[in-house]
Motif scaffolding. Structure first.
Motif, PDB file in Angstrom:
ATOM      1  N   MET A   1       0.858  -1.201  -0.076  1.00 60.91           N
ATOM      2  CA  MET A   1       0.159   0.205  -0.259  1.00 60.91           C
ATOM      3  C   MET A   1       0.599   1.655  -0.374  1.00 60.91           C
ATOM      4  N   GLU A   2       1.608   1.125   0.646  1.00 57.24           N
ATOM      5  CA  GLU A   2       2.996   2.498   1.107  1.00 57.24           C
ATOM      6  C   GLU A   2       3.191   3.019  -0.242  1.00 57.24           C
ATOM      7  N   LEU A   3       3.670   1.836  -1.333  1.00 57.07           N
ATOM      8  CA  LEU A   3       4.231   1.851  -2.033  1.00 57.07           C
ATOM      9  C   LEU A   3       3.366   3.008  -3.539  1.00 57.07           C
ATOM     10  N   VAL A   4       2.234   2.279  -3.533  1.00 54.50           N
ATOM     11  CA  VAL A   4       1.253   3.073  -3.967  1.00 54.50           C
ATOM     12  C   VAL A   4       1.110   4.212  -4.094  1.00 54.50           C
ATOM     13  N   ILE A   5       0.964   4.393  -3.138  1.00 63.03           N
ATOM     14  CA  ILE A   5       0.753   6.451  -2.254  1.00 63.03           C
ATOM     15  C   ILE A   5       1.707   6.975  -2.616  1.00 63.03           C
ATOM     16  N   TYR A   6       3.382   6.012  -2.505  1.00 62.70           N
ATOM     17  CA  TYR A   6       4.586   6.820  -3.205  1.00 62.70           C
ATOM     18  C   TYR A   6       4.088   7.079  -4.895  1.00 62.70           C
ATOM     19  N   LEU A   7       3.584   6.346  -5.329  1.00 63.03           N
ATOM     20  CA  LEU A   7       3.867   6.227  -6.741  1.00 63.03           C
ATOM     21  C   LEU A   7       3.048   7.535  -7.161  1.00 63.03           C
ATOM     22  N   ILE A   8       1.411   7.230  -6.342  1.00 64.70           N
ATOM     23  CA  ILE A   8       0.251   8.361  -6.820  1.00 64.70           C
ATOM     24  C   ILE A   8       0.278   9.470  -6.854  1.00 64.70           C
ATOM     25  N   LEU A   9       1.475   9.885  -5.603  1.00 63.70           N
ATOM     26  CA  LEU A   9       2.352  11.350  -4.641  1.00 63.70           C
ATOM     27  C   LEU A   9       2.600  11.517  -5.772  1.00 63.70           C
ATOM     28  N   THR A  10       3.967  11.057  -6.309  1.00 61.82           N
ATOM     29  CA  THR A  10       4.959  11.023  -7.281  1.00 61.82           C
ATOM     30  C   THR A  10       4.157  11.372  -8.510  1.00 61.82           C
TER      31      THR A  10
END
Length: 167
Positions: A1-10
């Motif tokens: 989930m953290e990676l998805v959040i960071y990809l969306i933020l990026t």
């Protein structure tokens, strides 16, 4: 989930930068991005690896989040900041700096919350001071680089005396 959040933020930050009105030229933005990336990588490497003040998680997906924040998110936030306040008044520069500082510190707090980074002999106040230094340095480097380009005649200085020349 953290990676998805960071990809969306990026993705969100990169999209915002792409569609932002930019008073700086493409070459200025590119060189400033590379400069901000270089400085940020050097400082974070020194803080995390050499001094061991901040530890980052070695899990592959969490390390990718750390990498996204260090190499893409942070330099793009600085570019958004310098493009939004470069030719505005000091008051707007300060307000933009405060907003940018809040965004950067919130992204760091999010990294702490997701256990991407861990403080060891480091505090949030020190992060605040380092972020403030980054913002002041970003404005100074941008102004210095713009002055060099005006001196070389590559950009106009705002009063119409110089024109853009082909390389």
């Amino acid at each position: 989930m953290e990676l998805v959040i960071y990809l969306i933020l990026t993705w969100f930050i990169a999209s915002y930068f792409l569609f932002q009105k930019k008073p700086l030229l493409m070459i200025e933005n590119l060189l400033l991005f590379l400069f901000f990336l270089f400085v940020n990588k050097c400082v974070l490497t020194m803080i995390s690896m050499n001094l061991s003040l901040i530890m980052y998680n070695k899990e592959p997906y969490l390390f990718i989040c750390f990498w996204l924040q260090r190499n893409i998110i942070f330099p793009l936030i600085l570019l958004i900041y310098v493009n939004s306040v470069f030719q505005k008044s000091r008051g707007l520069q300060v307000m933009g700096g405060v907003f940018t500082m809040i965004v950067i510190l919130l992204s760091e707090a999010m990294a702490i919350h997701f256990s991407i980074i861990h403080y060891h002999m480091w505090t949030f106040f020190i992060s605040f001071v380092v972020t403030a230094i980054y913002l002041v340095a970003a404005l100074g480097i941008t102004a210095f680089y713009r002055r060099l380009l005006i001196k070389e005649g590559m950009v106009s200085n705002g009063n119409g005396t110089n024109t853009n020349h082909k390389l």
